[in-house]
Design a protein around this motif. Structure first.
Motif, PDB file in Angstrom:
ATOM      1  N   LEU A 141     103.170  70.964  83.639  1.00  0.00           N
ATOM      2  CA  LEU A 141     103.410  70.331  82.561  1.00  0.00           C
ATOM      3  C   LEU A 141     101.946  70.816  81.905  1.00  0.00           C
ATOM      4  O   LEU A 141     101.346  71.167  82.572  1.00  0.00           O
ATOM      5  CB  LEU A 141     103.219  68.416  83.071  1.00  0.00           C
ATOM      6  N   THR A 142     102.008  71.177  80.501  1.00  0.00           N
ATOM      7  CA  THR A 142     100.537  71.476  79.825  1.00  0.00           C
ATOM      8  C   THR A 142     100.411  70.446  78.705  1.00  0.00           C
ATOM      9  O   THR A 142     101.530  69.857  78.643  1.00  0.00           O
ATOM     10  CB  THR A 142     101.036  72.399  79.287  1.00  0.00           C
ATOM     11  N   ASN A 143      99.429  70.356  78.216  1.00  0.00           N
ATOM     12  CA  ASN A 143      99.042  69.636  77.188  1.00  0.00           C
ATOM     13  C   ASN A 143      98.058  71.065  75.929  1.00  0.00           C
ATOM     14  O   ASN A 143      97.294  71.941  76.657  1.00  0.00           O
ATOM     15  CB  ASN A 143      98.019  68.608  77.295  1.00  0.00           C
ATOM     16  N   ASN A 144      98.365  70.874  74.773  1.00  0.00           N
ATOM     17  CA  ASN A 144      97.697  71.675  73.561  1.00  0.00           C
ATOM     18  C   ASN A 144      96.094  71.804  74.056  1.00  0.00           C
ATOM     19  O   ASN A 144      95.479  72.176  73.528  1.00  0.00           O
ATOM     20  CB  ASN A 144      98.014  71.809  72.058  1.00  0.00           C
ATOM     21  N   GLN A 145      95.465  70.420  74.407  1.00  0.00           N
ATOM     22  CA  GLN A 145      94.210  70.347  74.434  1.00  0.00           C
ATOM     23  C   GLN A 145      93.541  71.137  75.764  1.00  0.00           C
ATOM     24  O   GLN A 145      92.471  70.826  76.467  1.00  0.00           O
ATOM     25  CB  GLN A 145      93.323  68.884  73.988  1.00  0.00           C
ATOM     26  N   PHE A 146      94.461  71.410  76.514  1.00  0.00           N
ATOM     27  CA  PHE A 146      93.543  71.456  78.262  1.00  0.00           C
ATOM     28  C   PHE A 146      94.465  72.755  78.125  1.00  0.00           C
ATOM     29  O   PHE A 146      95.690  73.826  77.864  1.00  0.00           O
ATOM     30  CB  PHE A 146      94.720  70.493  79.002  1.00  0.00           C
TER      31      PHE A 146
END
Length: 344
Positions: A141-146
């Motif tokens: 999974l990914t996160n735009n702020q990470f």
């Protein structure tokens, strides 16, 4: 009680109508109570599952955990003195799966504690409801702020916050996402006496739940409906038995003239009330428990045995009070005057 039972058999229609109304009111009450408990778990299971203790947030945060920042030195001092204490933060966010589909989550991170899941850097542990969205152990999974990625290492049951599944992540990853080095809250479990900490405000578990705006408003509305329905049931008993008693003034006069005590007349009325209420409650409890098995998937519904018993006792008490209030006129019945009026 034989007279009371004969009267119920003679006036089946009247007592059946009252029983049906009590059944519908109690059934609706059980359903709404189950929804209230279900929404409560869906909104704040993360907090409700914690043991009794004290939460601390910054006194300048105006009882809003999002605005709270715990000073690092104060946090270190408390954690050193209280071995079971933990500092943690909760922030709403989202993760992207391998297909770039966004999923809302509540990111949670904490210092080392057995109360929350321990997660390594680049790892995430999710609430099991995320499995319904097709996410599996080992997914990335990914996160735009990470800048990095999260690898799903496991799932936990019933860990929700603000109606979003919880995502436990490492503290270093949390700090990178939200650009902060401070935690929002400190929790000290099992504290019997509230400890004053300079610059921090303390809350019990219940008090902290009430600082969550959505939780407080949601539960207050549903609980108001539940108690309103309980009051209505009491009024129904009072009105029904009042009308019945008015029709039986002549009969009560004859019975009193024959030496029947007022307490026995009240006992007849209470017997009828208990029979009607118990039958109505048995049916409503059975159907409400059955509703839990056929409720639409995803509907937050939780009707525990404790809540069922508590509401059933309340209904019996309210029915007793309503019937008793309606029967106060029995005490005022004078045998001669009642007989002169004639038995209806």
């Amino acid at each position: 009680m034989n007279i009371a039972w004969k009267e119920m058999k003679k006036n089946k229609a009247k007592f059946t109508i009252l029983g049906s109304i009590i059944f519908l009111v109690s059934f609706l009450t059980f359903i709404i109570s189950g929804l209230s408990n279900g929404l409560s778990q869906d909104n704040a299971a993360l907090i409700k599952d914690l043991p009794d203790g004290q939460f601390y947030m910054n006194a300048d945060a105006n009882e809003t955990y999002n605005l709270s920042r715990i000073d690092v030195d104060a946090q270190t001092d408390i954690l050193n003195k209280q071995k079971d204490a933990m500092a943690f933060s909760i922030q709403m966010g989202f993760v992207n799966d391998t297909e770039e589909k966004q999923h809302s989550v509540a990111f949670v991170t904490s210092t080392d504690s057995k109360l929350f899941e321990s997660v390594g850097k680049g790892e995430v542990i999710l609430d099991r409801s995320m499995e319904d969205d097709g996410i599996k152990v080992g997914d990335i999974l990914t996160n735009n702020q990470f800048n990095g990625e999260f690898k799903v290492t496991g799932f936990v049951d019933q860990q929700k916050y603000s109606h979003a599944p919880v995502a436990f992540i490492n503290m270093e990853d949390y700090k990178e996402i939200y650009r902060t080095h401070e935690m929002q809250l400190i929790f000290i479990p099992g504290t019997e006496k509230v400890q004053d900490v300079a610059g921090l405000q303390s809350f019990s578990n219940k008090e902290f739940l009430n600082t969550i705006p959505s939780y407080n408003a949601e539960q207050m509305s549903l609980n108001m409906i539940v108690w309103f329905l309980v009051v209505i049931s009491g009024m129904l008993f009072a009105i029904f038995f009042y009308m019945m008693n008015v029709q039986k003034i002549g009969l009560y006069g004859i019975l009193k003239a024959l030496g029947v005590k007022t307490s026995r007349l009240f006992g007849m009325m209470w017997y009828q009330m208990i029979v009607i209420t118990v039958i109505a409650l048995v049916l409503s409890v059975a159907l409400s428990q059955g509703f839990a098995t056929i409720a639409p998937e995803g509907m937050p519904f939780s009707l525990t045995l404790g809540t069922t018993i508590q509401l059933s006792i309340i209904f019996l008490i309210i029915g007793f009070i309503g019937a008793t209030l309606s029967g106060l006129q029995i005490k005022k019945v004078e045998p001669l005057q009642a007989i002169q009026q004639g038995e209806v």
